[in-house]
Design an enzyme around this catalytic site. Sequence first.
Site, short mmCIF file in Angstrom:
data_model
loop_
_atom_site.label_atom_id
_atom_site.label_comp_id
_atom_site.label_asym_id
_atom_site.label_seq_id
_atom_site.Cartn_x
_atom_site.Cartn_y
_atom_site.Cartn_z
N HIS A 71 -10.12 1.26 1.88
CA HIS A 71 -9.60 2.58 2.27
C HIS A 71 -10.73 3.57 2.56
CE1 HIS A 71 -5.26 2.42 2.04
NE2 HIS A 71 -5.27 1.87 0.84
N HIS A 98 -9.19 -3.87 -1.85
CA HIS A 98 -8.17 -3.10 -1.11
C HIS A 98 -8.52 -1.60 -1.13
CE1 HIS A 98 -3.79 -2.26 -0.01
NE2 HIS A 98 -4.25 -1.07 -0.35
N GLU A 99 -8.87 -1.08 -2.32
CA GLU A 99 -9.15 0.36 -2.45
C GLU A 99 -10.48 0.73 -1.78
OE1 GLU A 99 -6.72 2.14 -3.19
OE2 GLU A 99 -5.53 0.50 -4.01
N CYS A 150 0.85 -1.18 0.00
CA CYS A 150 0.00 0.00 0.00
C CYS A 150 0.89 1.24 0.00
CB CYS A 150 -0.88 -0.03 1.25
SG CYS A 150 -1.98 1.39 1.38
CO CO Z 1 -3.65 0.93 -0.06
#
Ligand code: CO
Length: 183
Positions: free
Chosen positions: A158, A154-155, A110
């Site tokens: 966030h 993953h995004e 990341c």
């Molecule tokens: Co990330």
Amino acid sequence: MIKIVKDTVPQLRVKSTEVPLPLSKEDKAFIDEMLTYLKLTQDEKFREKHPNVREGVGLAAPQAGRNVQMLVISYETGDEKHPLVEYQLVNPKIVVNSIKKCYLSNGEGCLSVDSEHPGRVYRSFKIVVEAYEAKLGEQVRITARGFDAIVLQHEIDHLKGILFYDHIDPKDPFKEIPGSVEI
Ligand code: CO
């Protein structure tokens, strides 16, 4: 230029707010800037000039300093038919999650995380995402599997203040989940 917010900053853990649609000029300019920056991180010459910058395939708005539900993804696939995966997503929602899991053999990375976090990050092998796509200027429904699904999850994490290492079991970082797929 965008300055990446690191995981040492509490702001990265804040839940992002929905973005009003139609997209304002300001928000469109911001998501464009995010994509430009992400593509720069993939440029070797740029990284030579900026040694603190690492290469990324995705970037979420909180990492760029705004807690709003926007993310960009860009990477080459090596597949002739679909050589590039590239999205500018606004207010993305995962509407379908497979029970089947997958994980990246080398673990996840990341742009906001400088420390090492060895371990398996299990994700759904297949997901369906609904979002507004800013480049196309329309609502989209994306079905993604394997690596594509991992990057999207993953995004989207966030935007909820979640980081990849939150998914690693601290007691057993490399635990096996039967039937999961190594990518
Ligand atoms: Co990330």
